[in-house]
Design an enzyme around this catalytic site. Structure first.
Site, PDB file in Angstrom:
ATOM      1  N   ASP A   1      10.894  -6.400 -46.417  1.00 33.88           N
ATOM      2  CA  ASP A   1      11.540  -6.398 -47.752  1.00 33.88           C
ATOM      3  C   ASP A   1      12.913  -6.294 -48.065  1.00 33.88           C
ATOM      4  OD1 ASP A   1      11.237  -5.824 -50.617  1.00 33.88           O
ATOM      5  OD2 ASP A   1      11.278  -3.698 -50.297  1.00 33.88           O
TER       6      ASP A   1
ATOM      7  N   GLU B   1       8.020  -4.150 -55.118  1.00 31.18           N
ATOM      8  CA  GLU B   1       6.894  -4.829 -54.873  1.00 31.18           C
ATOM      9  C   GLU B   1       5.669  -4.424 -54.156  1.00 31.18           C
ATOM     10  OE1 GLU B   1       7.958  -4.032 -51.268  1.00 31.18           O
ATOM     11  OE2 GLU B   1       9.229  -4.483 -52.678  1.00 31.18           O
TER      12      GLU B   1
ATOM     13  N   LYS C   1       0.084   0.178 -47.710  1.00 30.90           N
ATOM     14  CA  LYS C   1       0.990  -1.008 -48.215  1.00 30.90           C
ATOM     15  C   LYS C   1       1.560  -1.767 -46.801  1.00 30.90           C
ATOM     16  CE  LYS C   1       5.918  -1.519 -49.599  1.00 30.90           C
ATOM     17  NZ  LYS C   1       6.961  -0.682 -50.218  1.00 30.90           N
TER      18      LYS C   1
ATOM     19  N   ASP D   1       8.782  -1.274 -43.738  1.00 28.68           N
ATOM     20  CA  ASP D   1       8.051  -1.289 -45.130  1.00 28.68           C
ATOM     21  C   ASP D   1       6.592  -1.228 -45.301  1.00 28.68           C
ATOM     22  OD1 ASP D   1       8.533  -0.343 -47.633  1.00 28.68           O
ATOM     23  OD2 ASP D   1       8.770  -2.562 -48.384  1.00 28.68           O
TER      24      ASP D   1
ATOM     25  N   LYS E   1      18.359  -6.543 -51.965  1.00 29.28           N
ATOM     26  CA  LYS E   1      18.974  -4.981 -51.312  1.00 29.28           C
ATOM     27  C   LYS E   1      20.254  -5.261 -51.005  1.00 29.28           C
ATOM     28  CE  LYS E   1      14.459  -3.032 -50.231  1.00 29.28           C
ATOM     29  NZ  LYS E   1      14.469  -1.833 -50.931  1.00 29.28           N
TER      30      LYS E   1
ATOM     31  N   ARG F   1       3.938  -1.810 -55.003  1.00 28.84           N
ATOM     32  CA  ARG F   1       2.963  -1.152 -56.050  1.00 28.84           C
ATOM     33  C   ARG F   1       2.340  -2.333 -56.334  1.00 28.84           C
ATOM     34  NH1 ARG F   1       7.586   1.300 -59.693  1.00 28.84           N
ATOM     35  NH2 ARG F   1       8.353   1.735 -57.293  1.00 28.84           N
TER      36      ARG F   1
ATOM     37  N   ASP G   1      12.365  -5.801 -56.286  1.00 29.72           N
ATOM     38  CA  ASP G   1      12.564  -4.758 -55.283  1.00 29.72           C
ATOM     39  C   ASP G   1      11.098  -3.612 -55.479  1.00 29.72           C
ATOM     40  OD1 ASP G   1      13.120  -3.763 -52.930  1.00 29.72           O
ATOM     41  OD2 ASP G   1      14.763  -2.554 -53.694  1.00 29.72           O
TER      42      ASP G   1
END
Length: 498
Positions: free
Chosen positions: A271, A350, A266, A289, A278, A352, A348
């Site tokens: 993010d 995202e 990933k 991230d 967030k 996956r 949030d």
């Protein structure tokens, strides 16, 4: 830092800045190092009698040479109890020694007397020394106008091999050096701020590693992603002006391209949470991230040096998740590369979505197994804290390989379940799946979401959200990026070498 291997000679005659010698708990220093004790007029024995030197694990005693020996300083390192000694204990002991000498002089020369023990082979001992010094010496300066601390790296670490085969020790040094290179590369990528490490820059970093080691690279830009129907990647990228990429790297270590190990990372370079933004506190750390991508790029760096006889396909999706007038929204339904549709509950969740497309792509390329790494969920941090990564699987045999690799690498890994009850939480009223199944068991729910795209392919998911980045420093770990699971992935891949 150069690591050299030499046959053991008289320690009192070795001219260096730091002479580091190990001592087991319960050993008599006058019996183990009689020439040193004699050179210091019996004062080493005196220190032991006064219990200032005990051999306890990670204990450090520094004795200035004072012209008694050729070395400027003698550093005695406690190895602990022989019966409890393993690779992690060895690396920790040498890590404490490395912390003692790193950064306290310019261009130091360090000489290490390698211990002999039946509990660890000479190559593993040498690997532990090499990793300890290479990891402890890592320093990320960032973008200060003036460096916070200025020092030259250690010039040379010279390992003295006693009864051990020198070539075996050299092999351990070579492996340790490769693992250090990969881990430190992953650390640097994670430490880079998001305005420097954009999706393009992360793509370029992966390409650079691949091309330098003669690997085959395919870079898929936005038009290609649209052609492939990678709705997961494209949806996450919609809110940012920075375009997404998927990079696929082939490492071919066998004559035929078969039995291919799939590695997926990933690479969300920042993010914000998107529309589901967030909280401000701690958001600056969301530059990390892309830790899963860093793990796989670091692994490629190490594999390029070790050159195992295996085949690997590494796939990384790199995007930035931002809120804007073009961003994807909660309530949207997207179509992934697999054809499965996903209802967006929160933007949030995202990572996956990016991984789903990368997993599908790797499957379509015919990989025989899949290992993905991602800073996927805050839930894994709640469950396991910052010392252990989480693992989920649909194949116990493959997970056993990863768990063994983690043990060999000296990294902590723990299995979480994938019961059908958790998978049912990802069911949607409006699509095949939804991208968030609730707060409770969130780390597991994120993993089983990915399982929907894996199918029957043997798969292990590594959630490194709690381990990829740290606010606290240790002997071999400054604050910031850790390179978590890089060494584990390399050990796993190498274990399948012909």
């Amino acid at each position: 830092m150069k690591v050299a291997v030499e046959k053991r000679i008289q320690l009192v005659n070795i001219s260096c800045d730091e002479l580091i010698v190990p001592l087991w708990k319960g050993e008599d220093i006058s019996q183990v190092y009689p020439e040193l004790d004699e050179a210091f007029g019996g004062s080493l024995s005196g220190l032991q009698q006064d219990k200032e030197v005990t051999g306890e694990a990670k204990e450090i005693t520094v004795v200035h040479g004072m012209n008694s020996v050729a070395a400027k300083k003698l550093v005695i390192v406690g190895m602990g109890e022989p019966g409890k000694f393993d690779f992690v204990a060895a690396r920790n002991a040498w890590g404490r020694a490395a912390k003692t000498v790193v950064g306290k002089g310019n261009g130091k020369t360090v000489v290490i007397d390698l211990p002999t023990t039946e509990h660890l082979s000479a190559d593993r001992l040498a690997q532990a020394v090499t990793e300890a010094f290479g990891l402890a010496e890592y320093n990320y300066e960032g973008y200060r106008q003036k460096a916070k601390r200025e020092f030259d790296p250690i010039a040379t670490v010279q390992i003295l091999a006693a009864d051990a085969d020198t070539s075996l020790v050299q092999a351990g040094v070579a492996r340790g050096s490769a693992l250090v290179s990969g881990t430190n590369l992953a650390r640097t990528l994670v430490n880079e701020p998001a305005n420097y490490l954009t999706p393009r820059a992360l793509k370029d970093a992966m390409v650079e590693v691949a091309e330098r080691h003669g690997m085959t690279v395919e870079v898929m830009e936005k038009a290609k992603l649209e052609e492939l129907g990678m709705g997961g990647v494209l949806s996450v990228a919609k809110g940012s002006e920075l375009e997404p990429y998927v990079v696929a790297v082939k490492y071919q270590g066998r004559d035929t391209w078969d039995d291919v190990i799939g590695l997926v990372g990933k690479g969300v370079t920042f993010d914000t949470g998107g529309i589901s933004i967030k909280p401000v506190a701690g958001m600056e750390d969301m530059k990390s991230d892309m830790g899963g991508a860093a793990t796989m790029i670091g692994a490629l760096e190490a594999l390029g040096q070790i050159k195992p006889k295996v085949n690997v396909l590494a796939v990384v999706g790199t995007v930035e998740n931002m809120p804007s007038g073009t961003a994807f929204r909660p309530g949207d339904v997207i179509t992934t590369m697999s054809g499965k549709t996903v209802e967006i509950i929160t933007t949030d969740a995202e990572g996956r979505l990016v991984l789903a497309d990368c997993i599908t792509y790797a499957k379509e390329q015919g990989v025989s197994c899949l290992v993905d790494a991602a800073t996927l969920t805050g839930g894994i941090v709640v469950a396991l804290g910052h010392f252990c990564s989480g693992a989920m699987t649909n194949d116990k045999a493959l997970l056993d390989e990863l768990m063994n690799a983690a043990d060999v690498a000296g990294e902590r890994l723990w299995q979480l379940p994938t019961f059908d009850e958790y998978r049912s939480l990802n069911k949607s009223r409006f699509a095949d799946l939804k991208n968030s199944g609730g707060r409770y068991g969130h780390g597991i729910i994120g993993g089983v979401f990915l399982q929907e795209f894996v199918g029957d392919t043997p798969w292990v998911h590594l959630d490194i959200a709690g381990t990829a980045y740290t606010a606290s420093a240790g002997d071999m770990q400054p604050s910031g990026g850790t390179g978590a699971m890089t060494r584990t992935v390399v050990e796993f891949v190498s274990s399948r070498s012909e």
